[in-house]
Write a protein that holds these residues in place. Structure first.
Motif, PDB file in Angstrom:
ATOM      1  N   HIS A 168       4.526 -11.805 -14.037  1.00  0.00           N
ATOM      2  CA  HIS A 168       3.806 -13.065 -14.225  1.00  0.00           C
ATOM      3  C   HIS A 168       3.811 -13.930 -12.965  1.00  0.00           C
ATOM      4  N   VAL A 169       4.916 -13.983 -12.243  1.00  0.00           N
ATOM      5  CA  VAL A 169       5.018 -14.898 -11.099  1.00  0.00           C
ATOM      6  C   VAL A 169       4.370 -14.342  -9.842  1.00  0.00           C
ATOM      7  N   LEU A 170       3.996 -13.070  -9.844  1.00  0.00           N
ATOM      8  CA  LEU A 170       3.345 -12.498  -8.663  1.00  0.00           C
ATOM      9  C   LEU A 170       1.930 -13.033  -8.500  1.00  0.00           C
ATOM     10  N   LYS A 171       1.473 -13.123  -7.263  1.00  0.00           N
ATOM     11  CA  LYS A 171       0.105 -13.548  -6.981  1.00  0.00           C
ATOM     12  C   LYS A 171      -0.851 -12.395  -7.251  1.00  0.00           C
TER      13      LYS A 171
ATOM     14  N   GLY B  33      -4.540 -13.615  -3.617  1.00  0.00           N
ATOM     15  CA  GLY B  33      -3.170 -14.120  -3.621  1.00  0.00           C
ATOM     16  C   GLY B  33      -2.339 -13.520  -2.499  1.00  0.00           C
ATOM     17  N   LEU B  34      -1.384 -14.296  -1.984  1.00  0.00           N
ATOM     18  CA  LEU B  34      -0.528 -13.828  -0.892  1.00  0.00           C
ATOM     19  C   LEU B  34       0.573 -12.921  -1.419  1.00  0.00           C
ATOM     20  N   PHE B  35       1.016 -12.006  -0.560  1.00  0.00           N
ATOM     21  CA  PHE B  35       2.176 -11.183  -0.871  1.00  0.00           C
ATOM     22  C   PHE B  35       3.430 -12.058  -0.848  1.00  0.00           C
TER      23      PHE B  35
ATOM     24  N   ARG C 137       5.771  -1.155  -9.554  1.00  0.00           N
ATOM     25  CA  ARG C 137       5.050  -0.335  -8.584  1.00  0.00           C
ATOM     26  C   ARG C 137       4.860   1.083  -9.116  1.00  0.00           C
ATOM     27  N   ASN C 138       5.890   1.619  -9.773  1.00  0.00           N
ATOM     28  CA  ASN C 138       5.794   2.969 -10.331  1.00  0.00           C
ATOM     29  C   ASN C 138       4.736   3.051 -11.429  1.00  0.00           C
ATOM     30  N   GLU C 139       4.509   1.924 -12.097  1.00  0.00           N
ATOM     31  CA  GLU C 139       3.473   1.877 -13.132  1.00  0.00           C
ATOM     32  C   GLU C 139       2.112   1.501 -12.545  1.00  0.00           C
ATOM     33  N   GLN C 140       2.044   1.406 -11.207  1.00  0.00           N
ATOM     34  CA  GLN C 140       0.817   1.116 -10.465  1.00  0.00           C
ATOM     35  C   GLN C 140       0.212  -0.239 -10.848  1.00  0.00           C
ATOM     36  N   LEU C 141       1.098  -1.209 -11.105  1.00  0.00           N
ATOM     37  CA  LEU C 141       0.636  -2.549 -11.431  1.00  0.00           C
ATOM     38  C   LEU C 141       0.759  -3.500 -10.248  1.00  0.00           C
ATOM     39  N   VAL C 142       1.527  -3.137  -9.230  1.00  0.00           N
ATOM     40  CA  VAL C 142       1.689  -4.009  -8.072  1.00  0.00           C
ATOM     41  C   VAL C 142       1.534  -3.201  -6.788  1.00  0.00           C
ATOM     42  N   ASP C 143       1.133  -3.903  -5.736  1.00  0.00           N
ATOM     43  CA  ASP C 143       1.073  -3.322  -4.394  1.00  0.00           C
ATOM     44  C   ASP C 143       2.299  -3.775  -3.614  1.00  0.00           C
ATOM     45  N   CYS C 144       2.750  -2.941  -2.693  1.00  0.00           N
ATOM     46  CA  CYS C 144       3.932  -3.252  -1.898  1.00  0.00           C
ATOM     47  C   CYS C 144       3.637  -3.020  -0.423  1.00  0.00           C
ATOM     48  N   GLU C 145       4.026  -3.981   0.392  1.00  0.00           N
ATOM     49  CA  GLU C 145       3.901  -3.849   1.850  1.00  0.00           C
ATOM     50  C   GLU C 145       5.284  -3.945   2.475  1.00  0.00           C
ATOM     51  N   LYS C 146       5.537  -3.094   3.449  1.00  0.00           N
ATOM     52  CA  LYS C 146       6.804  -3.154   4.163  1.00  0.00           C
ATOM     53  C   LYS C 146       6.569  -3.801   5.514  1.00  0.00           C
ATOM     54  N   ARG C 147       7.292  -4.889   5.774  1.00  0.00           N
ATOM     55  CA  ARG C 147       7.177  -5.607   7.032  1.00  0.00           C
ATOM     56  C   ARG C 147       8.563  -5.650   7.659  1.00  0.00           C
TER      57      ARG C 147
ATOM     58  N   THR D  88      12.028  -4.634   7.744  1.00  0.00           N
ATOM     59  CA  THR D  88      12.911  -4.085   6.700  1.00  0.00           C
ATOM     60  C   THR D  88      12.661  -4.755   5.343  1.00  0.00           C
ATOM     61  N   ALA D  89      11.768  -5.756   5.319  1.00  0.00           N
ATOM     62  CA  ALA D  89      11.529  -6.506   4.071  1.00  0.00           C
ATOM     63  C   ALA D  89      10.325  -5.947   3.323  1.00  0.00           C
ATOM     64  N   LEU D  90      10.372  -6.061   1.999  1.00  0.00           N
ATOM     65  CA  LEU D  90       9.271  -5.626   1.142  1.00  0.00           C
ATOM     66  C   LEU D  90       8.555  -6.857   0.575  1.00  0.00           C
ATOM     67  N   PHE D  91       7.217  -6.768   0.531  1.00  0.00           N
ATOM     68  CA  PHE D  91       6.391  -7.861   0.006  1.00  0.00           C
ATOM     69  C   PHE D  91       5.518  -7.307  -1.115  1.00  0.00           C
ATOM     70  N   TRP D  92       5.259  -8.150  -2.138  1.00  0.00           N
ATOM     71  CA  TRP D  92       4.640  -7.673  -3.370  1.00  0.00           C
ATOM     72  C   TRP D  92       3.529  -8.606  -3.849  1.00  0.00           C
ATOM     73  N   ARG D  93       2.537  -8.025  -4.547  1.00  0.00           N
ATOM     74  CA  ARG D  93       1.562  -8.803  -5.303  1.00  0.00           C
ATOM     75  C   ARG D  93       0.890  -7.887  -6.336  1.00  0.00           C
ATOM     76  N   LYS D  94       0.244  -8.508  -7.321  1.00  0.00           N
ATOM     77  CA  LYS D  94      -0.436  -7.733  -8.365  1.00  0.00           C
ATOM     78  C   LYS D  94      -1.619  -6.956  -7.773  1.00  0.00           C
ATOM     79  N   ARG D  95      -1.813  -5.759  -8.305  1.00  0.00           N
ATOM     80  CA  ARG D  95      -2.965  -4.968  -7.899  1.00  0.00           C
ATOM     81  C   ARG D  95      -4.223  -5.501  -8.578  1.00  0.00           C
ATOM     82  N   PRO D  96      -5.398  -5.266  -7.992  1.00  0.00           N
ATOM     83  CA  PRO D  96      -6.643  -5.655  -8.674  1.00  0.00           C
ATOM     84  C   PRO D  96      -6.751  -4.986 -10.037  1.00  0.00           C
TER      85      PRO D  96
END
Length: 341
Positions: A10-13, A19-21, A52-62, A64-72
Motif C-alpha cells: 500500500h505505501v509503495l508509489k 511514482g518515485l522508487f 517482487r516474486n509475485e511480480q507486483l513490484v519493480d526493484c532497482e539496485k543503486r 548496494t541499496a535496493l529501491f522499490w515501487r509498484k509495477r504498472p
C-alpha cells in the motif's frame, strides 16, 4: 496476501502515476507513518522480496541499496494478472468502460485504467466458442439517447481532474467561470464542490458559495480555470445530491412550483405515457378527440420544452396560465410562417 505484506504494498508509489522508487528504509518509514507499524528493515525487505516474486513490484539496485515501487497494473484485481481474472469479471469491466456516462470521474478512471486493460486482454485471449461469447457480448449491446443528437462541448481534462480531486478531498476550488447570460463575462469564484451531475451529455459542478443559501450549477465546459486550494471545507450534512436532482428537480431549470397539467394528445403522440407516466397521480382517458392526460408536475423550462416537442399533436387544456403561454407562442409561429417566402 499477509497483512504486513499488504501494508507494505500500500505505501509503495505507483509506476502508472510516475511514482518515485523508495529505498527499503524509506518504505519502512512510510509504513510507520501510515499504519504506525514498527518492524525491522529486514522484515520490510522480506515483504518486498515476496512482492517482487509475485511480480507486483519493480526493484532497482543503486550501488548496494535496493529501491522499490509498484509495477504498472499491480493495483486491485489487476494484481491477480489477466490469467486469473474470470471472464465474468472481464465482461463486467468492459461493459462499465463502454456504457458508463460520458465522463467517469478522473480519480476513478486512474484506478480502473489497469483493470480495463487487463479485462480487454482477458477477453481477447478467448480460446473456444464458450469463451468467445463473452468477447462478442459487448459488441451486441448499444446505448442511444432518445433526444436529438448534438455535439457536446469538450471538457478540459486538466480542469476536470482538478474539480474531481477537490470534490473527493473536500477542498475548496478557485475557478474562473464564463457566464453565458452576461455575454460570456469571466468571473472568479472560490466555491465548495458538492457534486457532479451529467445531463444530456453536459457535465455540471454543483457547488456552494459563502453567503449564498443555495448551491449553484456550473457547466464544466465553461470553466476557464480551476485550481484545488489547500483549504478544506465541511461538507454540509443537510445536502443530498440525489434530492437536489430528483426531488428538487433543479435540472428542470427555473422551477416555479407544482401544477396540475391537463393535456390532450392527437395522432398517438402521447401513447407512451400509458407505459411511462408523467407523474404518480397521472390519469389517462381515451376520448373521441384524443388521449387526455392529467397529472401533477413541476412547472419549469424543461416542461415547456417537452410540450413544444409535440408541435400540433398536443393541446394544453390547463392550467389557464400555461395554456395562455402556448396560445401566444402559436400566434407568434403563425406570424413567422404565415407569409410566403
Amino acid at each position: 496476501m499477509p497483512p504486513l505484506v499488504a501494508n507494505v504494498f500500500h505505501v509503495l508509489k505507483d509506476a502508472e502515476q510516475d511514482g518515485l522508487f523508495l529505498s527499503t528504509p524509506e518504505v519502512n518509514k512510510a509504513l510507520l507513518n501510515t499504519f504506525r507499524i514498527e518492524v525491522s528493515v529486514k522484515t520490510v525487505q522480506r515483504a518486498l522480496v515476496k512482492l517482487r516474486n509475485e511480480q507486483l513490484v519493480d526493484c532497482e539496485k543503486r550501488g548496494t541499496a535496493l529501491f522499490w515501487r509498484k509495477r504498472p497494473g499491480a493495483n486491485g484485481m489487476a494484481s491477480r494478472s489477466s490469467g486469473l481474472m474470470t471472464y465474468e469479471q472481464a465482461l463486467a469491466l468492459q461493459t462499465l468502460k463502454r456504457f458508463s456516462s460520458r465522463q467517469i470521474p478522473s480519480l476513478v478512471a486512474e484506478s480502473l485504467a489497469s483493470l480495463f486493460d487487463t479485462a480487454e486482454k482477458r477477453l481477447d485471449a478467448s480460446q473456444n466458442d464458450s469463451e468467445r461469447r463473452y468477447r462478442k457480448w459487448v459488441d451486441k449491446v448499444e446505448v442511444e439517447s432518445g433526444g436529438f443528437a448534438l455535439q457536446h462541448p469538450a471538457i478540459d481534462p486538466v480542469l476536470f481532474s482538478a474539480v474531481t480531486h477537490a470534490l473527493f478531498y473536500e477542498q475548496q476550488l478557485d475557478v474562473v467561470y464564463r457566464v453565458r447570460s452576461k455575454d460570456y463575462q469571466e468571473k472568479s469564484k472560490v466555491v465548495d464542490p458538492l457534486g457532479l451531475v451529467e445531463v444530456g451529455g453536459l457535465v455540471y459542478l454543483i457547488a456552494a458559495m459563502p453567503g449564498y443559501p443555495k448551491p449553484a450549477m456550473y457547466r464544466l465546459d465553461r470553466l476557464v480555470s480551476a485550481k484545488m486550494l489547500p483549504e478544506r471545507f465541511t461538507y454540509p450534512a443537510e445536502f443530498s445530491l440525489a434530492e437536489y436532482v430528483k426531488d428538487q428537480r433543479q435540472f428542470d431549470f427555473m422551477v416555479e412550483g407544482a401544477i396540475t397539467v391537463e393535456l390532450r394528445f392527437f395522432n398517438g403522440a402521447g401513447n407512451h405515457l400509458l407505459e411511462s407516466p408523467l407523474s404518480d397521480d397521472q390519469v389517462a382517458t381515451t376520448t373521441n378527440e384524443g388521449l387526455e392526460v392529467t397529472g401533477t408536475v413541476l412547472l419549469s423550462k424543461r416542461l415547456r420544452w417537452w410540450l413544444r416537442s409535440f408541435g400540433p399533436n398536443v393541446q394544453v387544456l390547463g392550467p389557464a396560465a400555461l395554456r395562455g403561454e402556448m396560445v401566444a407562442e402559436a400566434r407568434t409561429l403563425m406570424a413567422l410562417y404565415g407569409e410566403t417566402p
